[in-house]
Scaffold this active site. Structure first.
Site, short mmCIF file in Angstrom:
data_model
loop_
_atom_site.label_atom_id
_atom_site.label_comp_id
_atom_site.label_asym_id
_atom_site.label_seq_id
_atom_site.Cartn_x
_atom_site.Cartn_y
_atom_site.Cartn_z
N HIS A 16 -54.62 24.05 22.19
CA HIS A 16 -54.78 24.20 23.02
C HIS A 16 -56.22 22.41 22.59
O HIS A 16 -56.84 22.77 21.66
CB HIS A 16 -56.01 24.97 23.05
CG HIS A 16 -55.20 26.07 23.52
ND1 HIS A 16 -54.91 26.35 24.44
CD2 HIS A 16 -55.49 27.28 23.47
CE1 HIS A 16 -54.30 27.24 25.47
NE2 HIS A 16 -54.60 28.32 23.78
N ASP A 65 -49.74 22.39 29.53
CA ASP A 65 -50.30 21.41 28.73
C ASP A 65 -50.83 21.23 30.09
O ASP A 65 -51.28 20.26 30.94
CB ASP A 65 -49.83 20.42 28.91
CG ASP A 65 -48.50 20.74 27.48
OD1 ASP A 65 -48.79 20.80 26.34
OD2 ASP A 65 -47.33 20.62 27.93
#
EC number: 6.3.4.4
Length: 432
Positions: free
Chosen positions: A42, A14
């Site tokens: 993503h 992340d």
């Protein structure tokens, strides 16, 4: 001369890889995924429009970029086709740009059932997986009993392989986990139906990569998750089931390591983690809540809130070493705007009072360390959208310089917002 650049996360995932991959795809002929599955998430923002990708490489939005999924990726046919449809509904001609390795192991319904049953059985000791079958699919691969995308080209052989493995896995589901088995015929029929759409996209990804190299074209390798979740080098057992470090690039694509020119490590200006496992700088106070809210720290794949903490230079130095990182991209600097003080972990204090500057290999020992902090003055001015480093607040510039000194690596790119144009590039990976 073409260059081959690897982008990977240097923390627990992340870190903001998707935006940076999308930014750098302006320079490339191809983008390749080499590990993980649809547990990756993503998030791209282009002209204010949000797109979340899980399996398909971030370069898919560019008309002149080939998107490759290498043999190291575990492929869920239903998830991939769902993602393709979402993009096609937005006008993206995915099937003309996407190429799948026949060596990709498949994730099928029994993998997800095993994943969920296992986490349920572990209770409070659970790993915190996404429950999408990633781990069980990698287990089948290593045990040499998995089915691969290329098997779908021969339906009769696939049916035999599937029957054999499902007898085994259903036995485990029924007799060990005490849950319902997965229907073989339904799985077979649905998978062969999906194969009709998947097989036209199948290609020799390894050969394609080497053809790009021979033509001196730029290639970008897109990592998923983060280095501290690597199956071998992460906080085991609280890790993912693939090699998220730079070594996975070669094994997950068939592209030799000596052909790689630059490794860009994506790093948040603070730290986050999803799921269980050691996190020495985790904050449980108002600052942690501030970072979570301002940084919108919820997983792109699971929606789970991320644990937030201060920047950990000790863990990052380790990530830089194991990846031979060439340069760092610092993301989400703007989230720190408004804080009176920012802290950086520069060492750990062990349970017996010793100070160390490397993460313990043992997970339990890692979970017991206390962070040793250096405090720096914060800044009230906004860094959001700043495009030149000299336009950043003085204290933000000092923070970046301090991080560089601590991690012993250059910060080549700074992200100041989610859009691709909200970026400061000090040294471009393709011209470094």
């Amino acid at each position: 001369m073409g260059k081959n650049v690897v982008i990977l996360g240097t923390q627990w995932g992340d870190e903001g890889k998707g935006k940076i991959v999308d930014l750098l795809t302006e320079e490339v002929a191809a983008v390749a995924r080499f590990q993980g599955g649809h547990n990756a998430g993503h998030t791209l923002v282009i002209d204010g429009q949000k797109t979340v990708l899980h399996l398909i490489p971030s370069g898919i939005l560019r008309s002149n970029v080939a998107c490759l999924i290498g043999n190291g990726v575990v492929l869920a046919p239903d998830a991939l086709l769902s993602e393709i449809k979402t993009l096609e509904d937005k006008g993206v001609p995915v099937r003309q740009r996407l190429f799948l390795s026949p060596a990709c192991p498949l994730i099928l319904p029994y993998h997800k059932a095993l994943d969920l049953a296992r986490e349920e059985r572990l209770g409070s000791a659970k790993i915190g997986t996404t429950g999408r079958g990633i781990g069980p699919a990698y287990e089948d691969k290593v045990a040499r009993r998995g089915v691969r995308l290329g098997d779908l080209a021969k339906p009769e052989r696939f049916a035999e392989k599937l029957k054999e493995i499902m007898q085994y896995q259903n036995f485990v589901l029924e007799h060990y986990y005490k849950v319902a088995p997965i229907d073989y015929q339904k799985t077979l029929d649905e998978t062969l139906k999906m194969a009709e759409e998947l097989l036209p996209m199948m290609a020799d990804v390894t050969d394609m990569l080497h053809e790009f190299r021979k033509r001196d074209e730029n290639v970008l390798f897109e990592g998923a998750q983060g280095s501290l979740l690597d199956i071998d080098l992460g906080t085991y057992p609280y890790v993912t089931s693939s090699n998220t470090t730079a070594g996975g690039t070669a094994t997950g694509s068939g592209f030799g390591p000596m052909y790689l020119d630059y490794v860009l490590g994506i790093t948040k200006a603070y730290a986050t983690r999803v799921g269980s496992g050691p996190f020495p700088t985790e904050l449980f106070d108002d600052v942690g809540a501030y970072l979570a809210k301002k940084g919108n720290e919820f997983g792109a794949t699971t929606g789970r809130p991320r644990r937030c903490g201060w920047f950990d230079a000790v863990a990052l130095r380790h990530a830089i070493q194991i990846n031979s990182v060439s340069g760092i991209c610092l993301t989400k600097l703007d989230v720190l705007d408004g804080l009176d003080v920012v802290k950086v972990c520069v060492g750990y204090r062990t349970a017996d009072g010793a100070e160390i500057t490397r993460p313990p290999i043992d997970c339990e020992a890692f979970g017991e360390v206390e962070p040793v902090y250096e405090e720096l003055p914060g800044w009230k001015e906004s860094t959001f959208g700043v495009k030149r480093v000299e336009d950043l607040p003085k204290n933000a510039q000092d923070y970046i310089a301090f991080l560089e000194k601590q991690i012993e690596a250059p910060i080549d790119v700074i992200s100041t917002g989610p859009d691709r144009n909200e970026t400061i590039t000090l040294r471009h990976p393709f011209s470094a």
